[in-house]
Design a protein around this motif. Structure first.
Motif, PDB file in Angstrom:
ATOM      1  N   LEU A  84      40.903 -61.800  26.552  1.00 45.96           N
ATOM      2  CA  LEU A  84      42.324 -62.171  26.445  1.00 45.96           C
ATOM      3  C   LEU A  84      43.244 -60.981  26.670  1.00 45.96           C
ATOM      4  CD1 LEU A  84      42.971 -65.095  26.227  1.00 45.96           C
ATOM      5  CD2 LEU A  84      40.845 -64.710  25.054  1.00 45.96           C
ATOM      6  N   LEU A  86      45.159 -62.802  30.111  1.00 43.82           N
ATOM      7  CA  LEU A  86      46.316 -63.590  29.672  1.00 43.82           C
ATOM      8  C   LEU A  86      47.401 -62.725  29.014  1.00 43.82           C
ATOM      9  CD1 LEU A  86      47.534 -66.479  29.047  1.00 43.82           C
ATOM     10  CD2 LEU A  86      46.426 -66.266  26.839  1.00 43.82           C
ATOM     11  N   LEU A  87      46.994 -61.924  28.026  1.00 43.66           N
ATOM     12  CA  LEU A  87      47.999 -61.157  27.287  1.00 43.66           C
ATOM     13  C   LEU A  87      48.580 -60.039  28.154  1.00 43.66           C
ATOM     14  CD1 LEU A  87      46.253 -61.133  23.782  1.00 43.66           C
ATOM     15  CD2 LEU A  87      48.187 -62.539  24.513  1.00 43.66           C
ATOM     16  N   ARG A 118      51.318 -61.809  30.139  1.00 42.18           N
ATOM     17  CA  ARG A 118      52.503 -62.097  29.301  1.00 42.18           C
ATOM     18  C   ARG A 118      53.317 -60.835  29.055  1.00 42.18           C
ATOM     19  NH1 ARG A 118      49.940 -65.876  24.492  1.00 42.18           N
ATOM     20  NH2 ARG A 118      49.591 -67.765  25.736  1.00 42.18           N
ATOM     21  N   ARG A 163      57.337 -74.047  23.799  1.00 41.91           N
ATOM     22  CA  ARG A 163      56.281 -75.027  23.558  1.00 41.91           C
ATOM     23  C   ARG A 163      56.853 -76.328  22.979  1.00 41.91           C
ATOM     24  NH1 ARG A 163      50.895 -71.550  21.740  1.00 41.91           N
ATOM     25  NH2 ARG A 163      50.618 -70.716  23.843  1.00 41.91           N
ATOM     26  N   ARG A 168      58.692 -69.414  20.802  1.00 43.77           N
ATOM     27  CA  ARG A 168      57.807 -68.401  20.209  1.00 43.77           C
ATOM     28  C   ARG A 168      58.049 -67.052  20.867  1.00 43.77           C
ATOM     29  NH1 ARG A 168      51.234 -68.287  21.546  1.00 43.77           N
ATOM     30  NH2 ARG A 168      50.888 -66.247  20.610  1.00 43.77           N
ATOM     31  N   TYR A 226      51.394 -59.339  17.882  1.00 40.67           N
ATOM     32  CA  TYR A 226      50.499 -59.225  19.041  1.00 40.67           C
ATOM     33  C   TYR A 226      50.638 -57.888  19.771  1.00 40.67           C
ATOM     34  CZ  TYR A 226      48.861 -64.105  19.089  1.00 40.67           C
ATOM     35  OH  TYR A 226      48.261 -65.293  18.791  1.00 40.67           O
ATOM     36  N   ASP A 240      52.042 -69.096  17.468  1.00 37.73           N
ATOM     37  CA  ASP A 240      50.710 -69.486  17.942  1.00 37.73           C
ATOM     38  C   ASP A 240      50.109 -70.538  17.007  1.00 37.73           C
ATOM     39  OD1 ASP A 240      48.192 -69.400  19.309  1.00 37.73           O
ATOM     40  OD2 ASP A 240      47.448 -68.140  17.685  1.00 37.73           O
ATOM     41  N   GLU A 257      51.047 -72.974  31.427  1.00 35.78           N
ATOM     42  CA  GLU A 257      49.655 -73.207  31.029  1.00 35.78           C
ATOM     43  C   GLU A 257      49.576 -74.258  29.929  1.00 35.78           C
ATOM     44  OE1 GLU A 257      47.945 -70.036  28.704  1.00 35.78           O
ATOM     45  OE2 GLU A 257      49.873 -69.401  27.940  1.00 35.78           O
ATOM     46  N   ILE A 301      48.256 -75.083  26.286  1.00 36.23           N
ATOM     47  CA  ILE A 301      48.083 -74.075  25.215  1.00 36.23           C
ATOM     48  C   ILE A 301      46.656 -74.041  24.676  1.00 36.23           C
ATOM     49  CG2 ILE A 301      50.506 -74.447  24.600  1.00 36.23           C
ATOM     50  CD1 ILE A 301      49.582 -75.252  21.799  1.00 36.23           C
TER      51      ILE A 301
HETATM   52  C1  IPM Z   1      47.665 -69.405  22.935  1.00 36.68           C
HETATM   53  C2  IPM Z   1      46.349 -68.713  22.698  1.00 36.68           C
HETATM   54  C3  IPM Z   1      46.485 -67.208  22.870  1.00 36.68           C
HETATM   55  C4  IPM Z   1      47.523 -66.717  21.865  1.00 36.68           C
HETATM   56  C5  IPM Z   1      45.177 -66.434  22.682  1.00 36.68           C
HETATM   57  C6  IPM Z   1      44.094 -66.977  23.565  1.00 36.68           C
HETATM   58  C7  IPM Z   1      45.346 -64.971  22.853  1.00 36.68           C
HETATM   59  O1  IPM Z   1      45.841 -69.040  21.451  1.00 36.68           O
HETATM   60  O2  IPM Z   1      48.213 -69.260  24.040  1.00 36.68           O
HETATM   61  O3  IPM Z   1      48.151 -70.089  22.039  1.00 36.68           O
HETATM   62  O4  IPM Z   1      47.184 -66.460  20.722  1.00 36.68           O
HETATM   63  O5  IPM Z   1      48.667 -66.596  22.262  1.00 36.68           O
END
Ligand code: IPM
Ligand code: NAD
Ligand code: MN
Length: 355
Positions: free
Chosen positions: A87, A91-92, A95, A105, A131, A138, A245, A277, A279
């Motif tokens: 992650l 993904l992170l 972001r 969301r 969010r 994070y 989250d 995406e 979630i």
């Molecule tokens: C989400 C996921 C991610 C987050 C993880 C996979 C890092 O749980 O997009 O909700 O915590 O943001």
């Protein structure tokens, strides 16, 4: 003709299965509309890539993505690669690297969607969670002290900058003002005496500029309780990265399940591409079996259409999902049906082509 260039990172597990359906819907819509085109470019990044290449995406990953109009992402993470590696490495990184500081969301119960709560109707569950998506819990600042000894200690520091808090809170106020809705601030200042006290101060300061927006503030523990006991009290919600989250999985649970929960990672200034995406994660327990519900991925196509300037189509996609749920003829097993993942995109297109 307008052409939208979409970078696709289908990712791991059920990611590719659900993204395929979203692509069907997006390209199908472009064909019906006739006024714009979509061009997909697939990036085969994720855990399999990691096992081959030793990294989740190439070093030039972000620069390869930078020129796209949007990123469409499936899911990241799979047994065999530690979750923090997968992650943080994909993904992170996107972001944060693309300053997608808003994670929008929707928690909206559509007609026909299952709801585990008693005595609620669709109008009782209709909120948008804003969010914080770039820092906070994070930020991943910390260290491991005295590894391997009895004193071994892990430090994990939250980072709450004035700029970071202010911009997400302001975004939420603007949204509430634009939509004529109330705004609920969710934090935890009784226990987190630095970060959340600061967050709440900024919420109050920014709020002075929005006297027309009705507000309330809740601790995250009480808010979780009210998500279940009285979801109607929430319209626009603003909260930190980690709380957002957790609350949005709870939100998914009350609004039809993980198969219906979408999220948009926005860089509102459009300096960088935004990312859309479902979630949910890669769901290793059902991956490769055609059991995954792609409606969350399709809902995120709706969010993408909104952001790209096609809000009429955004709305039509949501209403087609609702029709599918009401008709109950083509649903995946999580929603009580027997349809396979790869039947859903076509079913949505069939609905969009009616009349
Ligand atoms: C989400 C996921 C991610 C987050 C993880 C996979 C890092 O749980 O997009 O909700 O915590 O943001
Ligand atoms: P998960 O969301 O993958 O699955 C939780 C449960 O929900 C599972 O029982 C799964 O079968 C079900 N589920 C999820 N999506 C579904 C869908 N579309 N249709 C039907 N059922 C669905 O969460 P997890 O099991 O905690 O995580 C699995 C992996 O995914 C981990 O590696 C985790 O880090 C990663 N993850 C990634 C993202 C992301 O990429 N955005 C989000 C969450 C978790
Ligand atoms: Mn999550």
């Amino acid at each position: 003709m307008q052409k939208y260039k979409i970078a696709v990172i289908a990712g791991d597990g059920i990611g590719p299965e659900v993204i395929e359906e979203g692509k069907k819907v997006l390209s199908g819509i472009a064909k019906i509309d006739g006024g714009f085109e979509v061009e997909f470019t697939d990036f085969p990044w994720g855990c399999e890539y990691y096992l081959r290449e030793g990294r989740m995406m190439p070093e030039s990953g972000l620069s390869q993505l930078k020129s796209f109009d949007a990123i469409y992402l499936g899911a990241v993470g799979y047994p065999g690669v530690p979750d923090d590696v997968s992650l943080q490495g994909l993904l992170l990184k996107i972001r944060k690297g693309f300053d997608q500081y808003i994670n929008l969301r929707p928690v909206k119960l559509l007609r026909g969607a299952p709801c585990p709560l008693k005595d609620v109707s669709e109008s009782d569950i209709d909120m948008t969670v804003v969010r914080e998506n770039s820092e906070g819990e994070y930020a991943n600042v910390g260290c491991r002290l005295f590894p391997g000894t009895e004193q071994e200690t892990a430090l994990q520091t939250g980072v709450f900058s004035r700029k970071g808090c202010e911009r997400v809170i302001r975004y939420a106020y603007e949204l509430a003002k634009k939509e004529g809705k109330s705004l609920t601030n969710i934090s935890k200042a009784n226990a987190l005496g630095y970060s959340m006290v600061f967050w709440n101060e900024i919420f109050a300061q920014v709020g002075k500029e929005y006297p027309e927006v009705p507000t309330s503030s809740l601790m995250v523990d009480a808010a979780s309780m009210f998500f279940v006991k009285n979801p109607k009290r929430f319209q626009i919600v603003v909260t930190s990265n980690l709380f957002g989250d957790i609350l949005t999985d709870l939100g998914a649970a009350i609004a039809g399940g993980m198969g219906l929960a979408a999220g948009a990672n926005l860089n509102p200034e459009r300096k960088y591409p935004s990312m859309f995406e479902p979630i949910h994660g890669s769901a290793p327990d059902i991956a490769g079996k055609g059991l995954a519900n792609p409606l969350a991925a399709i809902w995120s196509v709706s969010q993408m259409l909104d952001f790209l300037g096609q809000p009429e189509w955004g709305e039509k996609v949501i209403s087609a999902i609702e029709t599918l749920l009401l008709e109950k003829k083509c649903l995946t097993p999580d929603l009580g049906g027997t349809a396979k993942t790869n039947e859903i995109g076509e079913a949505i297109m069939e609905i969009l082509q009616r009349k």
